[in-house]
Scaffold this motif. Sequence first.
Motif, short mmCIF file in Angstrom:
data_model
loop_
_atom_site.label_atom_id
_atom_site.label_comp_id
_atom_site.label_asym_id
_atom_site.label_seq_id
_atom_site.Cartn_x
_atom_site.Cartn_y
_atom_site.Cartn_z
N UNK A 1 5.40 -16.99 -33.86
CA UNK A 1 4.09 -16.69 -34.43
C UNK A 1 3.25 -17.96 -34.54
N UNK A 2 3.88 -19.08 -34.88
CA UNK A 2 3.15 -20.34 -35.00
C UNK A 2 2.58 -20.78 -33.65
N UNK A 3 3.36 -20.60 -32.58
CA UNK A 3 2.87 -20.98 -31.25
C UNK A 3 1.70 -20.10 -30.82
N UNK A 4 1.78 -18.82 -31.13
CA UNK A 4 0.70 -17.90 -30.78
C UNK A 4 -0.56 -18.27 -31.55
N UNK A 5 -0.42 -18.55 -32.84
CA UNK A 5 -1.58 -18.94 -33.63
C UNK A 5 -2.20 -20.23 -33.13
N UNK A 6 -1.37 -21.16 -32.71
CA UNK A 6 -1.86 -22.42 -32.17
C UNK A 6 -2.69 -22.17 -30.90
N UNK A 7 -2.17 -21.29 -30.03
CA UNK A 7 -2.89 -20.94 -28.80
C UNK A 7 -4.23 -20.28 -29.13
N UNK A 8 -4.23 -19.37 -30.10
CA UNK A 8 -5.44 -18.67 -30.49
C UNK A 8 -6.47 -19.64 -31.06
N UNK A 9 -6.03 -20.55 -31.90
CA UNK A 9 -6.94 -21.55 -32.47
C UNK A 9 -7.54 -22.43 -31.37
N UNK A 10 -6.74 -22.74 -30.36
CA UNK A 10 -7.24 -23.52 -29.23
C UNK A 10 -8.30 -22.77 -28.44
#
Length: 70
Positions: free
Chosen positions: A58-67
Motif C-alpha cells: 500500500x505504501x508503494x502504491x501511495x508513493x506512485x500516486x503522489x508522484x
Amino acid sequence: MPFADGCELVCHASDAEEEDRLFLRWAIMYQSSMGFEEFKLELLPNQGVPEGRDGKSAAEILKDVKGIIG
C-alpha cells in the motif's frame, strides 16, 4: 442458468471479443512486421498478472500516486 455459469459465459465472450479486436488491429497494420502473439504480448504485457495483484505494498502504491498527482 446459475449465476456463476452466466458470469463465466459473459467473461468468456468478452475475452473472445477482445481477441477478435486485437486480431483485426494486428491484421490491418502489423501483420507484416510481427506475429500475432508478439503483438498481443506487446499490448498486454501484464496479461498473466491479475489486475491489482502486482505485489506492491500500500505504501508503494501511495508513493506512485503522489508522484503522479504531484
